[in-house]
Enzyme design. Sequence first.
Site, PDB file in Angstrom:
ATOM      1  N   GLY A  56       0.860  -1.272  -0.071  1.00 54.68           N
ATOM      2  CA  GLY A  56      -0.049   0.139   0.107  1.00 54.68           C
ATOM      3  C   GLY A  56       1.008   1.171  -0.120  1.00 54.68           C
ATOM      4  O   GLY A  56       1.794   1.298   0.636  1.00 54.68           O
ATOM      5  N   ALA A  57       0.733   2.078  -0.846  1.00 59.46           N
ATOM      6  CA  ALA A  57       1.453   3.302  -1.092  1.00 59.46           C
ATOM      7  C   ALA A  57       2.088   3.914   0.140  1.00 59.46           C
ATOM      8  O   ALA A  57       3.185   4.130   0.573  1.00 59.46           O
ATOM      9  CB  ALA A  57       0.851   3.927  -2.152  1.00 59.46           C
ATOM     10  N   GLN A 200      -5.156  -9.092  -3.124  1.00 63.57           N
ATOM     11  CA  GLN A 200      -5.545  -8.120  -1.967  1.00 63.57           C
ATOM     12  C   GLN A 200      -6.851  -7.909  -1.911  1.00 63.57           C
ATOM     13  O   GLN A 200      -7.084  -7.641  -0.477  1.00 63.57           O
ATOM     14  CB  GLN A 200      -4.672  -6.840  -2.139  1.00 63.57           C
ATOM     15  CG  GLN A 200      -3.122  -7.030  -2.323  1.00 63.57           C
ATOM     16  CD  GLN A 200      -2.523  -7.260  -3.824  1.00 63.57           C
ATOM     17  OE1 GLN A 200      -3.182  -8.070  -4.455  1.00 63.57           O
ATOM     18  NE2 GLN A 200      -1.492  -6.575  -3.997  1.00 63.57           N
ATOM     19  N   ASP A 241      -1.291   4.980  -6.377  1.00 65.41           N
ATOM     20  CA  ASP A 241       0.065   4.691  -6.063  1.00 65.41           C
ATOM     21  C   ASP A 241       1.084   5.744  -6.592  1.00 65.41           C
ATOM     22  O   ASP A 241       2.310   6.100  -6.056  1.00 65.41           O
ATOM     23  CB  ASP A 241       0.685   3.364  -6.497  1.00 65.41           C
ATOM     24  CG  ASP A 241      -0.047   2.132  -5.884  1.00 65.41           C
ATOM     25  OD1 ASP A 241      -1.108   1.754  -6.246  1.00 65.41           O
ATOM     26  OD2 ASP A 241       0.644   1.772  -4.878  1.00 65.41           O
ATOM     27  N   ASN A 251      -2.487   2.780 -10.411  1.00 64.76           N
ATOM     28  CA  ASN A 251      -2.902   1.906  -9.465  1.00 64.76           C
ATOM     29  C   ASN A 251      -2.832   0.639  -9.901  1.00 64.76           C
ATOM     30  O   ASN A 251      -2.470   0.222 -10.601  1.00 64.76           O
ATOM     31  CB  ASN A 251      -4.500   2.332  -9.033  1.00 64.76           C
ATOM     32  CG  ASN A 251      -4.991   2.040  -7.863  1.00 64.76           C
ATOM     33  OD1 ASN A 251      -4.356   2.012  -6.641  1.00 64.76           O
ATOM     34  ND2 ASN A 251      -6.139   1.349  -7.834  1.00 64.76           N
TER      35      ASN A 251
HETATM   36  C1  LIG Z   1      -3.637   3.153  -0.086  1.00 62.81           C
HETATM   37  S1  LIG Z   1      -2.597   2.664  -1.413  1.00 62.81           S
HETATM   38  C2  LIG Z   1      -2.957   1.134  -2.029  1.00 62.81           C
HETATM   39  C3  LIG Z   1      -2.626   0.674  -3.390  1.00 62.81           C
HETATM   40  O1  LIG Z   1      -1.445  -0.017  -3.196  1.00 62.81           O
HETATM   41  C4  LIG Z   1      -1.742  -1.290  -3.693  1.00 62.81           C
HETATM   42  O2  LIG Z   1      -0.593  -1.926  -4.446  1.00 62.81           O
HETATM   43  P1  LIG Z   1       0.143  -3.002  -3.609  1.00 62.81           P
HETATM   44  O3  LIG Z   1      -0.788  -4.048  -3.056  1.00 62.81           O
HETATM   45  O4  LIG Z   1       0.935  -3.542  -4.647  1.00 62.81           O
HETATM   46  O5  LIG Z   1       1.096  -2.285  -2.738  1.00 62.81           O
HETATM   47  C5  LIG Z   1      -2.912  -0.784  -4.519  1.00 62.81           C
HETATM   48  O6  LIG Z   1      -2.483  -0.077  -6.014  1.00 62.81           O
HETATM   49  C6  LIG Z   1      -3.640  -0.054  -4.066  1.00 62.81           C
HETATM   50  O7  LIG Z   1      -4.676   0.688  -4.461  1.00 62.81           O
END
Ligand SMILES: CSC[C@H]1O[C@H](OP(=O)(O)O)[C@H](O)[C@@H]1O
Length: 347
Positions: A56-57, A200, A241, A251
């Site tokens: 999560g960013a 996720q 992101d 995203n």
């Molecule tokens: C609140 S930012 C969450 C954002 O990050 C996720 O990516 P990842 O699971 O690969 O870190 C996804 O893009 C979410 O929208």
Amino acid sequence: MLDAPGAPDRKIAALRWDGERLTLLDQTLLPSEERWITLTGAQDTADAIARLAVRGAPNIGIAAAYGLAMAVSVDPSPAAVREAAATLSGARPTAVNLAYAVDRVLDAAMGAIGELGERAAPAAARAEAEALHSEEYLAAAEIARLGADLLRGRRRILTHCNTGALAAPGAGSALGVIAELAARNPAVTVLACETRPLLQGARLTAWELQRLGIPCELVVDGAAAGLIRTGAVDAVVVGCDRIAANGDVANKVGTYAHALAAAAAGIPFVVAGPTSTLDLATPDGDGIPVEERHADEVLGFGGASIAPDGVAVRNPAFDVTPAELITAIVTERGVVRAPFGENLAAL
Ligand SMILES: CSC[C@H]1O[C@H](OP(=O)(O)O)[C@H](O)[C@@H]1O
């Protein structure tokens, strides 16, 4: 331990900081196992980010900030500090929060070294990491409030990936908006996309929504467009992101498809995220690095193979949604609409 300095303890937190050590809820094991892991410095924190033990960013940035602070406490020499920063910045390429956070702590450490000597660097790095954590916690609360105001009256919300407390401090970003909307209107229901290949949505968002008591239906990613077309969705709310200067948004892969479907159906497509995700130095989405992850993530899950040996794989972890498909971007500094270029620059 709290999930943010001074923050009220919450049922769900992805990471905790006790002033010296960072502990993470290993998200690769959820929802079947809740295992906390303790990190010691830059390399193990970078490894945890790369394998999405923390993700999560915003939380990627916060974890990296604490990872650098821990590294500086071990060796505050300028060369070691810069090496630790490079290790952390290289963990994942797309979420701009990672570089933003590392740069903030690096600048704080190097500034302290320059002014007061190496012995001042650990405290400066720790204070900057804790300040970032607290800022993101407060940002999440404001994003939830502004996003729920924007979506007042919308009941059936589709979301993608995971954007709750596992992805950002406090209530998260998009899922924080949804949680606030649900707190104001018990009729709110969520369509959570499973989010292949790492699931996720299925593993994390469904788990968070169950713990929050918010009704959720899990759908395969490919079902979203058809459900949107047939009127089953009132709004799409997703995280981000990296937001380019013109409003293009990177995203989780699959987001662009939801934006196309939302536009075709004439329903709002809303992005939620803190301004730490805004990258005004990148003019548009073509400049956003899209992480390509290992083929194994597509070829199977949980030890089970789902494709023939030897098949070629593409595994982009993100996609870019053009600004013209976005209804609004909800940040802690305000809700931004088109023309995104000038309105983002004015934040
Ligand atoms: C609140 S930012 C969450 C954002 O990050 C996720 O990516 P990842 O699971 O690969 O870190 C996804 O893009 C979410 O929208």
